[in-house]
Scaffold this motif. Structure first.
Motif, mmCIF file in Angstrom:
data_model
loop_
_atom_site.group_PDB
_atom_site.id
_atom_site.type_symbol
_atom_site.label_atom_id
_atom_site.label_comp_id
_atom_site.label_asym_id
_atom_site.label_seq_id
_atom_site.Cartn_x
_atom_site.Cartn_y
_atom_site.Cartn_z
ATOM 1 N N LYS A 1 83.201 57.313 84.938
ATOM 2 C CA LYS A 1 82.006 57.437 84.134
ATOM 3 C C LYS A 1 81.448 55.826 84.106
ATOM 4 O O LYS A 1 80.194 55.745 84.178
ATOM 5 C CB LYS A 1 82.047 58.029 82.972
ATOM 6 N N VAL A 2 82.179 54.924 83.762
ATOM 7 C CA VAL A 2 82.082 53.594 83.548
ATOM 8 C C VAL A 2 81.316 52.959 85.026
ATOM 9 O O VAL A 2 80.304 52.599 85.214
ATOM 10 C CB VAL A 2 83.122 52.531 83.150
ATOM 11 N N ILE A 3 82.263 53.453 86.113
ATOM 12 C CA ILE A 3 81.732 53.080 87.371
ATOM 13 C C ILE A 3 80.377 53.725 87.820
ATOM 14 O O ILE A 3 79.662 53.103 88.438
ATOM 15 C CB ILE A 3 82.753 53.427 88.527
ATOM 16 N N PHE A 4 80.456 54.705 87.514
ATOM 17 C CA PHE A 4 79.054 55.701 87.920
ATOM 18 C C PHE A 4 77.744 55.064 87.397
ATOM 19 O O PHE A 4 76.702 54.977 87.682
ATOM 20 C CB PHE A 4 79.085 57.187 87.459
ATOM 21 N N THR A 5 78.089 54.630 85.832
ATOM 22 C CA THR A 5 76.990 53.904 85.054
ATOM 23 C C THR A 5 76.688 52.725 85.719
ATOM 24 O O THR A 5 75.589 52.302 85.993
ATOM 25 C CB THR A 5 77.425 53.784 83.764
ATOM 26 N N TYR A 6 77.661 51.639 86.222
ATOM 27 C CA TYR A 6 77.578 50.515 86.607
ATOM 28 C C TYR A 6 76.860 50.755 88.076
ATOM 29 O O TYR A 6 75.910 49.826 88.297
ATOM 30 C CB TYR A 6 78.749 49.742 87.011
ATOM 31 N N GLN A 7 77.054 51.736 88.651
ATOM 32 C CA GLN A 7 76.508 51.908 90.106
ATOM 33 C C GLN A 7 75.073 52.470 89.912
ATOM 34 O O GLN A 7 74.417 52.701 91.043
ATOM 35 C CB GLN A 7 77.443 52.711 91.031
ATOM 36 N N GLU A 8 74.589 52.800 88.743
ATOM 37 C CA GLU A 8 73.578 53.444 88.619
ATOM 38 C C GLU A 8 73.406 54.907 89.218
ATOM 39 O O GLU A 8 72.351 55.293 89.598
ATOM 40 C CB GLU A 8 72.209 52.469 88.605
ATOM 41 N N VAL A 9 74.544 55.741 89.101
ATOM 42 C CA VAL A 9 74.314 57.046 89.860
ATOM 43 C C VAL A 9 74.794 58.058 88.911
ATOM 44 O O VAL A 9 75.077 59.313 89.136
ATOM 45 C CB VAL A 9 75.155 56.992 91.037
ATOM 46 N N HIS A 10 74.886 57.637 87.514
ATOM 47 C CA HIS A 10 75.600 58.683 86.543
ATOM 48 C C HIS A 10 74.762 60.046 86.414
ATOM 49 O O HIS A 10 75.311 61.048 86.085
ATOM 50 C CB HIS A 10 75.863 58.123 85.227
ATOM 51 N N GLU A 11 73.616 59.819 86.489
ATOM 52 C CA GLU A 11 72.601 61.055 86.367
ATOM 53 C C GLU A 11 72.972 61.993 87.342
ATOM 54 O O GLU A 11 72.874 63.203 87.136
ATOM 55 C CB GLU A 11 71.048 60.600 86.177
ATOM 56 N N VAL A 12 73.053 61.716 88.591
ATOM 57 C CA VAL A 12 73.336 62.381 89.489
ATOM 58 C C VAL A 12 74.282 63.310 89.348
ATOM 59 O O VAL A 12 74.523 64.482 89.689
ATOM 60 C CB VAL A 12 72.889 62.171 91.026
ATOM 61 N N VAL A 13 75.432 62.693 88.847
ATOM 62 C CA VAL A 13 76.875 63.245 88.793
ATOM 63 C C VAL A 13 76.774 64.223 87.607
ATOM 64 O O VAL A 13 77.443 65.258 87.531
ATOM 65 C CB VAL A 13 77.978 62.238 88.345
ATOM 66 N N GLU A 14 76.125 63.754 86.399
ATOM 67 C CA GLU A 14 76.156 64.580 85.298
ATOM 68 C C GLU A 14 75.197 65.697 85.488
ATOM 69 O O GLU A 14 75.366 66.862 85.115
ATOM 70 C CB GLU A 14 75.722 63.629 83.855
ATOM 71 N N GLU A 15 73.909 65.344 85.894
ATOM 72 C CA GLU A 15 72.903 66.368 86.047
ATOM 73 C C GLU A 15 72.319 67.221 87.130
ATOM 74 O O GLU A 15 71.953 67.750 87.032
ATOM 75 C CB GLU A 15 71.413 65.768 85.442
ATOM 76 N N GLY A 16 72.732 66.436 88.352
ATOM 77 C CA GLY A 16 72.416 66.786 89.511
ATOM 78 C C GLY A 16 70.918 66.352 89.752
ATOM 79 O O GLY A 16 70.400 65.667 89.099
ATOM 80 N N TYR A 17 70.542 67.042 90.594
ATOM 81 C CA TYR A 17 69.027 66.806 91.247
ATOM 82 C C TYR A 17 68.249 68.099 91.820
ATOM 83 O O TYR A 17 69.053 68.649 92.450
ATOM 84 C CB TYR A 17 68.960 65.311 91.772
ATOM 85 N N PRO A 18 67.063 67.965 91.396
ATOM 86 C CA PRO A 18 66.368 69.163 92.099
ATOM 87 C C PRO A 18 66.524 69.267 93.494
ATOM 88 O O PRO A 18 66.315 68.269 94.064
ATOM 89 C CB PRO A 18 64.960 69.149 91.230
ATOM 90 N N THR A 19 66.417 70.292 94.074
ATOM 91 C CA THR A 19 66.034 70.611 95.562
ATOM 92 C C THR A 19 64.545 70.282 95.874
ATOM 93 O O THR A 19 63.602 70.457 95.054
ATOM 94 C CB THR A 19 66.503 71.957 95.940
ATOM 95 N N LEU A 20 64.435 70.041 96.725
ATOM 96 C CA LEU A 20 62.914 69.669 97.502
ATOM 97 C C LEU A 20 62.306 71.024 97.830
ATOM 98 O O LEU A 20 62.818 71.685 98.637
ATOM 99 C CB LEU A 20 62.898 68.720 98.575
ATOM 100 N N ALA A 21 61.232 71.426 97.193
ATOM 101 C CA ALA A 21 60.523 72.493 97.373
ATOM 102 C C ALA A 21 59.662 72.492 98.777
ATOM 103 O O ALA A 21 59.300 71.292 99.028
ATOM 104 C CB ALA A 21 59.403 72.889 96.197
ATOM 105 N N GLU A 22 59.538 73.560 99.379
ATOM 106 C CA GLU A 22 58.423 73.489 100.606
ATOM 107 C C GLU A 22 56.759 72.700 99.994
ATOM 108 O O GLU A 22 56.552 73.194 99.019
ATOM 109 C CB GLU A 22 58.430 74.835 101.228
ATOM 110 N N GLY A 23 56.502 72.216 100.982
ATOM 111 C CA GLY A 23 55.041 71.612 100.693
ATOM 112 C C GLY A 23 55.095 70.607 99.699
ATOM 113 O O GLY A 23 53.868 70.327 98.747
ATOM 114 N N ALA A 24 56.478 70.018 99.425
ATOM 115 C CA ALA A 24 56.444 68.919 98.248
ATOM 116 C C ALA A 24 55.624 67.499 98.690
ATOM 117 O O ALA A 24 55.402 67.489 100.024
ATOM 118 C CB ALA A 24 57.730 68.374 98.342
ATOM 119 N N THR A 25 54.975 67.059 97.689
ATOM 120 C CA THR A 25 54.126 65.812 98.032
ATOM 121 C C THR A 25 54.936 64.546 98.430
ATOM 122 O O THR A 25 56.437 64.844 98.464
ATOM 123 C CB THR A 25 53.702 65.267 96.678
ATOM 124 N N ASP A 26 54.312 63.656 98.897
ATOM 125 C CA ASP A 26 55.050 62.472 99.710
ATOM 126 C C ASP A 26 55.836 61.749 98.448
ATOM 127 O O ASP A 26 57.073 61.429 98.460
ATOM 128 C CB ASP A 26 54.059 61.598 100.184
#
Length: 191
Positions: free
Chosen positions: A29-54
Motif C-alpha cells: 500500500k505504501v509502494i502503491f501510494t508512492y507510485q501514485e496508483v493506489h486509487e486504481v488498486v483500491e477503487e478500480g476505474y470505470p470502463t470506457l462507454a461507447e461514444g465517450a468524449t476525447d
C-alpha cells in the motif's frame, strides 16, 4: 524490506509468500501510494462507454497506465503460487481482491498465534540457573512476536513482568530498582 532506490524504482521489493500477508500488504500500500496508483488498486476505474468524449478517453488511458503500473508491481512482488492465482485478473483491483481472499485466513491465524504467545508470556518465569541476559532475551523475543501479531505492549508492562518473574536470588535487586526508579518511564534497555 525496502532498500536503496535507483531513480524511482525500489531496489528490493517485498515478496508475498504464504506467511507474510499482513506485513506485505502494508508495504505494498505504501509502494502503491508512492507510485501514485493506489486509487486504481483500491477503487478500480470505470470502463470506457461507447461514444465517450476525447477528454474521457484521455482519463481512461491514464487510468489504464496506472493500472498496468500497479499490476507490474503486483507481479514483481508475489511468489510463484500467488502469481498463478492473480495471472488471469484483468485489473489490479481484481488481482488485489484475489490476494485478499486467498490470505483472509492470515488474520485468524494471527489471532490464534497471539493467544498462544500471550499464554507463553503469562507462564514465563526465569529459570533457576538462567542468566539474566538470557531471560531478558526470552522475554523480548516473545514480546516482539506478540507485537508483530498485533499486540500493544508497553515497556512498563515488560519491565514489570521481568521484575516480577526474576529468580528469588534477585529479590533484593528488584526492591532496590522499584524504590529508586520510576517504573512508568523505565525503558527495558535501561533495566
Amino acid at each position: 524490506m525496502m532498500g536503496p532506490t535507483n531513480g524511482s524504482f525500489p531496489a528490493n521489493l517485498p515478496i508475498l509468500d504464504d506467511k507474510n500477508w499482513n506485513k506485505w500488504s502494508i508495504q505494498m500500500k505504501v509502494i502503491f501510494t508512492y507510485q501514485e496508483v493506489h486509487e486504481v488498486v483500491e477503487e478500480g476505474y470505470p470502463t470506457l462507454a461507447e461514444g465517450a468524449t476525447d477528454a474521457l478517453r484521455v482519463v481512461h488511458r491514464e487510468n489504464q497506465k496506472k493500472d498496468n503500473k500497479a499490476m507490474f508491481f503486483l507481479h514483481q512482488c508475489v511468489d510463484n503460487a500467488h502469481f498463478e492465482k492473480i495471472a488471469p485478473a484483468k485489473t489490479t483491483r481484481e488481482a488485489w481482491q484475489i490476494l485478499e481472499t486467498c490470505n483472509k485466513g492470515a488474520d485468524q491465524l494471527k489471532k490464534v498465534r497471539l493467544q498462544t504467545l500471550r499464554r507463553q508470556y503469562e507462564l514465563m518465569q526465569m529459570e533457576v540457573n538462567e542468566k539474566v541476559a538470557d531471560f531478558f532475551n526470552r522475554v523480548i523475543d516473545i514480546t516482539n512476536q506478540m507485537k508483530a501479531s498485533g499486540e500493544t505492549i508497553t515497556d512498563q508492562t515488560i519491565v514489570e513482568k521481568i521484575l516480577r518473574t526474576l529468580a528469588p536470588r534477585f529479590d533484593h535487586i528488584v526492591v532496590a530498582i522499584e524504590e529508586s526508579k520510576n517504573l512508568a518511564i523505565l525503558k527495558v534497555e535501561e533495566l
